[in-house]
Enzyme design. Structure first.
Site, PDB file in Angstrom:
ATOM      1  N   ARG A 171      11.637  -2.361  -3.966  1.00  0.00           N
ATOM      2  CA  ARG A 171      11.580  -1.816  -2.610  1.00  0.00           C
ATOM      3  C   ARG A 171      12.990  -1.713  -2.024  1.00  0.00           C
ATOM      4  O   ARG A 171      13.347  -0.737  -1.374  1.00  0.00           O
ATOM      5  CB  ARG A 171      10.677  -2.688  -1.728  1.00  0.00           C
ATOM      6  CG  ARG A 171       9.206  -2.542  -2.085  1.00  0.00           C
ATOM      7  CD  ARG A 171       8.321  -3.203  -1.046  1.00  0.00           C
ATOM      8  NE  ARG A 171       8.073  -4.605  -1.320  1.00  0.00           N
ATOM      9  CZ  ARG A 171       7.011  -5.067  -1.984  1.00  0.00           C
ATOM     10  NH1 ARG A 171       6.111  -4.244  -2.463  1.00  0.00           N
ATOM     11  NH2 ARG A 171       6.836  -6.365  -2.172  1.00  0.00           N
ATOM     12  N   ASP A 226      -2.509   7.248   0.870  1.00  0.00           N
ATOM     13  CA  ASP A 226      -3.357   6.297   0.160  1.00  0.00           C
ATOM     14  C   ASP A 226      -4.807   6.743   0.340  1.00  0.00           C
ATOM     15  O   ASP A 226      -5.148   7.364   1.351  1.00  0.00           O
ATOM     16  CB  ASP A 226      -3.162   4.866   0.671  1.00  0.00           C
ATOM     17  CG  ASP A 226      -3.588   3.824  -0.360  1.00  0.00           C
ATOM     18  OD1 ASP A 226      -2.701   3.250  -1.026  1.00  0.00           O
ATOM     19  OD2 ASP A 226      -4.808   3.600  -0.521  1.00  0.00           O
ATOM     20  N   SER A 227      -5.632   6.411  -0.632  1.00  0.00           N
ATOM     21  CA  SER A 227      -7.044   6.782  -0.523  1.00  0.00           C
ATOM     22  C   SER A 227      -7.811   5.796   0.357  1.00  0.00           C
ATOM     23  O   SER A 227      -8.952   6.040   0.725  1.00  0.00           O
ATOM     24  CB  SER A 227      -7.681   6.849  -1.912  1.00  0.00           C
ATOM     25  OG  SER A 227      -7.455   5.638  -2.590  1.00  0.00           O
ATOM     26  N   ASP A 273       3.717   4.849  -6.972  1.00  0.00           N
ATOM     27  CA  ASP A 273       3.383   3.483  -7.407  1.00  0.00           C
ATOM     28  C   ASP A 273       1.867   3.358  -7.572  1.00  0.00           C
ATOM     29  O   ASP A 273       1.206   2.660  -6.807  1.00  0.00           O
ATOM     30  CB  ASP A 273       3.911   2.476  -6.376  1.00  0.00           C
ATOM     31  CG  ASP A 273       3.717   1.043  -6.832  1.00  0.00           C
ATOM     32  OD1 ASP A 273       3.595   0.808  -8.041  1.00  0.00           O
ATOM     33  OD2 ASP A 273       3.670   0.147  -5.953  1.00  0.00           O
ATOM     34  N   CYS A 326       2.230   0.224 -13.871  1.00  0.00           N
ATOM     35  CA  CYS A 326       1.958  -1.204 -14.063  1.00  0.00           C
ATOM     36  C   CYS A 326       0.886  -1.390 -15.135  1.00  0.00           C
ATOM     37  O   CYS A 326       0.249  -2.429 -15.223  1.00  0.00           O
ATOM     38  CB  CYS A 326       1.555  -1.864 -12.748  1.00  0.00           C
ATOM     39  SG  CYS A 326       0.085  -1.156 -12.003  1.00  0.00           S
TER      40      CYS A 326
HETATM   41  N1  SAH Z   1       3.192   0.531  -3.402  1.00  0.00           N
HETATM   42  C1  SAH Z   1       2.318  -0.502  -2.910  1.00  0.00           C
HETATM   43  C2  SAH Z   1       1.276  -0.913  -3.915  1.00  0.00           C
HETATM   44  C3  SAH Z   1       0.373   0.200  -4.411  1.00  0.00           C
HETATM   45  S1  SAH Z   1      -1.158  -0.343  -5.035  1.00  0.00           S
HETATM   46  C4  SAH Z   1       3.168  -1.690  -2.439  1.00  0.00           C
HETATM   47  O1  SAH Z   1       4.372  -1.790  -2.777  1.00  0.00           O
HETATM   48  O2  SAH Z   1       2.642  -2.542  -1.724  1.00  0.00           O
HETATM   49  C5  SAH Z   1      -2.029   1.114  -5.352  1.00  0.00           C
HETATM   50  C6  SAH Z   1      -2.639   1.800  -4.129  1.00  0.00           C
HETATM   51  O3  SAH Z   1      -3.120   3.053  -4.573  1.00  0.00           O
HETATM   52  C7  SAH Z   1      -3.834   1.103  -3.475  1.00  0.00           C
HETATM   53  O4  SAH Z   1      -3.554   0.937  -2.109  1.00  0.00           O
HETATM   54  C8  SAH Z   1      -5.014   2.077  -3.647  1.00  0.00           C
HETATM   55  O5  SAH Z   1      -5.832   2.157  -2.496  1.00  0.00           O
HETATM   56  C9  SAH Z   1      -4.316   3.387  -3.867  1.00  0.00           C
HETATM   57  N2  SAH Z   1      -4.990   4.392  -4.698  1.00  0.00           N
HETATM   58  C10 SAH Z   1      -5.619   4.229  -5.875  1.00  0.00           C
HETATM   59  N3  SAH Z   1      -5.988   5.426  -6.398  1.00  0.00           N
HETATM   60  C11 SAH Z   1      -5.572   6.369  -5.521  1.00  0.00           C
HETATM   61  C12 SAH Z   1      -5.622   7.801  -5.488  1.00  0.00           C
HETATM   62  N4  SAH Z   1      -6.159   8.485  -6.502  1.00  0.00           N
HETATM   63  N5  SAH Z   1      -5.079   8.434  -4.446  1.00  0.00           N
HETATM   64  C13 SAH Z   1      -4.507   7.745  -3.430  1.00  0.00           C
HETATM   65  N6  SAH Z   1      -4.410   6.404  -3.416  1.00  0.00           N
HETATM   66  C14 SAH Z   1      -4.935   5.728  -4.431  1.00  0.00           C
END
Ligand code: SAH
Length: 395
Positions: A210, A248-249, A298, A338
């Protein structure tokens, strides 16, 4: 009576001789005695030579996980105490700029199946193996002794427990949870929900990334994909981003992200929020003619295992390709995976393929990985799961 033992098939001692801490069920020739799940067994080669003391689990594909490589070492509470102390000493020496840290990271700390995260004065324990479960009470006592002013919450609800034949277990183990749990990372504040949040509440593994990514944010329009509670975007805003669009979804995650802007006294006018599927949203942003100077990808784990790597590869290629099409000349892309089932090498190939198809030239400015409180042992490469590429568009 000698201790229960696993006798391996001829030749199957090799990985143990190299200190890899897992015994797959297919490597086991015979089980001596009747060890219960979680019991300590001696692991022996076909010729009978001692290899390790390990926790047995007949329900798992990983039939045993090593506690100790030394025949003279006893697997008891004192051994766990030594391992916990070493893990805590390692973190203390890291001088992490946050009161949220991973204090114990399983195999890499000599404690297979044990994860302990600290969020200010709340500890979150996650036990994922039968061996760790067998020592549950001892572990909780040892942890409470060392961090007596902290509450301890059990988040042993990770999906991997099912592979070990273990049901989920959650609940308070010590102390009380505060109404509002706030952690501090590089001078920024984040609210953490240890009961309902992802993983144990927060993505501690991305802490260093970050900061590294935010260092390129000043004056740029930022696109934060898979934003969760907004951490990358908050860091980018604090570092002087012109604008941040978070996708985000999960509406709930975005609500928390929005609250983090206010919590940190940042400018909500510079923020845009999109509850959407990233796969579709990237295409729509292109149709709308949007461009960004810094994009973060991410995503969640697309491939937990190697068997799912191919399907995951298509997912990674799609989002990377469509993100690259939104990148300004000179702009930055921070792209993460990940997935344990996708190696760093494969991930870089996928991203290179996406750049080729997008017709964009990208320069690799840095390779990124998980923060050092998630240590990677060379003997245990499975411990390395987070891979990132920091790329800059050169034309
Ligand atoms: N970057 C964040 C962590 C991401 S975790 C941090 O540093 O804190 C992954 C996220 O992706 C979750 O919040 C989940 O709700 C979202 N997600 C999963 N599939 C998705 C999709 N197809 N479209 C949008 N968001 C999605």
């Amino acid at each position: 009576m000698s201790a229960p033992a696993l006798i391996l098939k001829p030749g199957r001692e090799k990985s143990l001789l190299r200190r890899h801490p897992w015994v797959y069920d297919g490597a086991v020739q015979r089980v001596l005695g009747e060890p219960a799940a979680g019991a300590t067994v001696a692991v022996r080669s076909a010729a009978g030579g001692f290899l390790a003391w390990a926790a047995y689990n007949p329900a798992s594909r990983i039939a045993a996980r090593v506690w100790s490589w030394h025949e003279a070492e006893v697997v008891d509470a004192a051994l766990l105490a030594r391992r916990i102390d070493a893990a805590l000493a390692y973190r203390a020496a890291l001088r992490i700029d946050s009161d949220a840290q991973r204090l114990i990271y399983g195999e890499a700390d000599g404690l297979p199946g044990v994860v302990l995260d600290r969020y200010a004065d709340v500890l979150v324990l996650q036990l994922t193996t039968a061996g760790a479960e067998a020592w549950r009470e001892g572990l909780v006592d040892l942890i409470a002794e060392r961090l007596p002013h902290c509450a301890i919450y059990d988040r042993s609800d990770a999906e991997v427990r099912a592979l070990e034949g273990l049901p989920p277990r959650v609940g308070l183990l010590a102390g009380t949870l505060p109404e509002d749990l706030i952690i501090h990372e590089a001078g920024l504040k984040f609210r953490v929900d240890v009961v309902r949040g992802h993983k144990t509440g927060f993505y501690l593994d991305q802490r260093d990334n970050r900061r590294i990514v935010a260092a390129q944010a000043a004056g740029r329009d930022v696109l934060n994909c898979f934003a969760y509670t907004g951490a990358f975007g908050i860091h980018a805003l604090a570092a002087g981003a012109r604008s941040v669009l978070s996708i985000d979804s999960s509406a709930e995650a975005l609500d928390q992200a929005r609250a983090h802007v206010a919590l940190n006294g940042l400018d909500g006018e510079r923020c845009e929020w999109l509850e959407a599927d990233v796969f579709q949203a990237l295409r729509r942003l292109r149709d709308a003619g949007r461009r960004f100077g810094l994009i973060v990808l991410d995503p969640p784990k697309f491939a937990p295992t190697h068997q799912m790597a191919e399907k995951a590869a298509r997912g990674y290629k799609d989002i990377n390709l469509n993100a690259m099409r939104l990148l300004e000349p000179g702009g930055w892309l921070a792209s993460f995976s990940c997935s344990g089932g996708v190696s760093a090498e494969l991930f870089q190939k996928i991203v290179a393929g996406a750049a080729w198809d997008a017709g964009v030239r990208l320069r690799l400015r840095a390779r990124l990985t998980q923060a050092a409180d998630h240590p990677i042992d060379l003997d245990y490469p499975e411990g390395e799961y987070l891979k990132g590429l920091l790329l800059q568009r050169v034309d």
